[in-house]
Write a protein that holds these residues in place. Structure first.
Motif, short mmCIF file in Angstrom:
data_model
loop_
_atom_site.label_atom_id
_atom_site.label_comp_id
_atom_site.label_asym_id
_atom_site.label_seq_id
_atom_site.Cartn_x
_atom_site.Cartn_y
_atom_site.Cartn_z
N ILE A 144 0.88 -1.17 0.00
CA ILE A 144 0.00 0.00 0.00
C ILE A 144 0.92 1.22 0.00
N SER A 145 0.70 2.15 -0.93
CA SER A 145 1.51 3.37 -0.96
C SER A 145 0.59 4.58 -0.96
N VAL A 146 0.60 5.30 0.16
CA VAL A 146 -0.26 6.50 0.30
C VAL A 146 0.62 7.65 0.77
N MET A 147 0.55 8.78 0.07
CA MET A 147 1.39 9.92 0.44
C MET A 147 1.02 10.45 1.83
N PHE A 148 2.01 10.93 2.54
CA PHE A 148 1.79 11.46 3.90
C PHE A 148 0.95 12.73 3.84
N ILE A 162 -3.76 3.80 8.45
CA ILE A 162 -3.33 3.02 7.28
C ILE A 162 -2.22 2.04 7.70
N GLY A 163 -1.26 2.57 8.47
CA GLY A 163 -0.15 1.74 8.94
C GLY A 163 -0.62 0.56 9.77
N GLN A 164 -1.59 0.82 10.64
CA GLN A 164 -2.13 -0.24 11.50
C GLN A 164 -2.85 -1.31 10.68
N LEU A 165 -3.66 -0.85 9.73
CA LEU A 165 -4.39 -1.79 8.86
C LEU A 165 -3.42 -2.65 8.06
N ALA A 166 -2.40 -2.01 7.47
CA ALA A 166 -1.41 -2.74 6.68
C ALA A 166 -0.69 -3.78 7.54
N LYS A 167 -0.35 -3.36 8.76
CA LYS A 167 0.36 -4.27 9.67
C LYS A 167 -0.51 -5.48 10.01
N ASP A 168 -1.79 -5.21 10.33
CA ASP A 168 -2.72 -6.29 10.67
C ASP A 168 -2.87 -7.29 9.53
N GLY A 170 -0.59 -7.85 7.18
CA GLY A 170 0.70 -8.36 6.71
C GLY A 170 1.09 -7.82 5.34
N ILE A 171 0.71 -6.54 5.09
CA ILE A 171 1.02 -5.89 3.80
C ILE A 171 2.02 -4.77 4.07
N TYR A 172 3.01 -4.61 3.18
CA TYR A 172 3.96 -3.51 3.35
C TYR A 172 3.27 -2.16 3.11
N PHE A 173 3.67 -1.16 3.91
CA PHE A 173 3.12 0.19 3.77
C PHE A 173 4.23 1.18 3.49
N HIS A 174 4.15 1.82 2.32
CA HIS A 174 5.10 2.87 1.94
C HIS A 174 4.37 4.21 1.95
N THR A 175 5.05 5.26 2.41
CA THR A 175 4.49 6.60 2.29
C THR A 175 5.49 7.54 1.65
N ASP A 176 5.02 8.28 0.64
CA ASP A 176 5.82 9.34 0.04
C ASP A 176 5.65 10.54 0.98
N LYS A 189 7.97 4.16 13.75
CA LYS A 189 7.58 2.99 14.56
C LYS A 189 6.14 3.12 15.02
N GLU A 190 5.83 4.29 15.58
CA GLU A 190 4.48 4.53 16.08
C GLU A 190 3.44 4.48 14.96
N LEU A 191 3.83 4.91 13.76
CA LEU A 191 2.88 4.97 12.64
C LEU A 191 2.87 3.69 11.80
N ASN A 192 3.69 2.70 12.20
CA ASN A 192 3.77 1.44 11.46
C ASN A 192 4.09 1.63 9.98
N ILE A 193 5.06 2.50 9.70
CA ILE A 193 5.48 2.73 8.32
C ILE A 193 6.64 1.78 8.00
N ASP A 194 6.54 1.08 6.87
CA ASP A 194 7.61 0.16 6.47
C ASP A 194 8.65 0.83 5.58
N LEU A 195 8.17 1.73 4.72
CA LEU A 195 9.09 2.46 3.83
C LEU A 195 8.63 3.90 3.74
N LEU A 196 9.60 4.84 3.74
CA LEU A 196 9.26 6.26 3.69
C LEU A 196 10.27 7.00 2.83
N THR A 197 9.75 7.83 1.91
CA THR A 197 10.59 8.60 1.00
C THR A 197 10.71 10.04 1.47
#
Length: 402
Positions: A144-148, A162-168, A170-176, A189-197
């Protein structure tokens, strides 16, 4: 003539402290960080110190920070790297209709290579609906990739949910987070972000440098091959002056963010309130509250955004219409169309993005001349005085990503 810069979402001036430090690493401390001699060791140490500072800004560990050439490369690496590394698991990616073109065009590329992409619609404030996101998830969804925060209208998305849902799931979450880093407090960590640009030139570092945060354990493959730099994920001799500058800018952002935001928000709110009060037939675009501290985006009915920009420029004011990367194109913004604005209204949009160097005096000058310019342009418009109003269109029919 006064020259006033109101286009900080396009790029920011390099901080003097940052520039001085960069100069040092261009002239005196110029070694290649891969060299084993003292010149190389000196720059290697500086690169690693910068990594620590960038990590601290978003509460990551230094090993999770990979230096890039900026936002576009970071987005490409995140999306292609995760997609190709996880294609055995699934081939579905979810993003939004209002992403930056670095995301949208990368998704289009991936669609040509066997991936399917869902482009979530947004509401009239450019906010995604969590319900839509939940419904879009399939057993094939890998990312899932959703801009911040949106670069045009400033709306900040519900990143934590979004981060919590993705974590639950088991889907990677990227935010631009190119527009958000340095302006929004971010804790990956708090926002459960896996990748951030992030991109340096949006928070007072130089152009041509950025970073991608990749949470430890994320399965990703490199898209640029060579000498194994950046722990084999991003080949190419490090842009040492840029990286050192990025570290310094991150340190300054971390230190001054609260104070800077309070100041810029004050200026922004004054601009919004005055425009609403002094100019008829205007619409504030983006979320009224959940928006970037310096972002103002208005549509002015019966006016071409382009002529508004040129008239402001003649008075020494730099602003924009739509995003910087497409400002040469005359198509209305894909973001505004996705929010349901009709073409004519979307065409009359003005984006003013404030920075820490702007003054009360700048704001007063702008608020004095803007109503005059709008009045002048409207008096020349054949539509002015007709019954047109802000009618929403069907976003799907006008958004080219459906």
């Amino acid at each position: 003539m006064k020259r006033i810069y109101f286009d900080h979402s396009a790029t920011t001036p390099v901080d003097r402290e940052v520039a001085e430090l960069m100069l040092e690493y261009m002239t005196d401390k110029f070694g290649n960080p891969s060299s084993v001699h003292s010149f190389g060791r000196e720059t290697r140490k500086a690169v690693e110190e910068a990594r620590e500072k960038v990590a601290a800004l978003i509460n990551a560990t230094p090993k999770e920070i990979f230096f890039t050439s900026g936002g576009t490369e970071g987005d490409n690496l995140a999306l292609k790297g995760v997609a190709f590394a996880n294609r055995k698991k699934g081939n579905h990616i979810i993003t939004t209709a209002i992403e930056h073109h670095a995301i949208l065009h990368t998704c289009e590329y991936l669609e040509k290579h066997g991936f399917t992409v869902t482009y979530l619609p947004v509401d009239e404030n450019a906010m995604i609906r969590m319900e839509d996101l939940k419904n879009a998830i399939t057993d094939q969804t890998i990312l899932i990739s959703v801009m911040f925060a949106n670069n045009e209208v400033g709306t900040i998305q519900p990143i934590k949910e979004i981060g919590q849902l993705a974590k639950d799931k088991g889907i990677y979450f990227h935010t631009d987070a190119v527009q958000a880093v340095g302006s929004c407090p971010i804790d990956v960590k708090e926002l459960n972000i896996d990748l951030l640009t992030m991109a340096g030139h949006k928070f007072y570092a130089s152009k041509g440098v950025g970073a991608l945060y990749i949470r430890r354990g994320v399965k990703i493959e490199e898209i640029q091959h060579g000498g194994g730099h950046e722990r084999n994920l991003r080949a190419g001799t490090e842009n040492v002056p840029g990286i050192v500058g990025l570290g310094k800018a991150a340190e300054i952002a971390n230190r001054d963010m609260e104070k800077k935001n309070a100041y810029i928000k004050g200026l922004r709110d004054k601009v919004i309130a005055t425009i609403m009060e002094k100019i008829p037939h205007v619409k504030l675009n983006g979320h009224p509250d959940l928006r970037l501290p310096g972002n103002v985006n208005f549509s002015f009915l019966y006016i071409e955004g382009e002529s508004l920009l040129l008239n402001l420029d003649m008075k020494g004011i730099a602003a924009s219409s739509g995003s910087a990367c497409t400002s040469g194109s005359l198509d209305p913004s894909h973001v505004l169309l996705a929010m349901g604005l009709v073409h004519e209204v979307a065409h009359g949009s003005l984006r003013v993005t404030l920075g820490r160097g702007n003054t009360e005096e700048d704001i007063n000058y702008f608020l004095e001349i803007l109503p005059e310019i709008v009045e002048k342009l409207r008096s020349m418009s054949p539509l002015y005085g007709s019954a047109a109003e802000f009618k929403p269109s069907n976003p799907c029919s006008s958004c080219h990503h459906h």
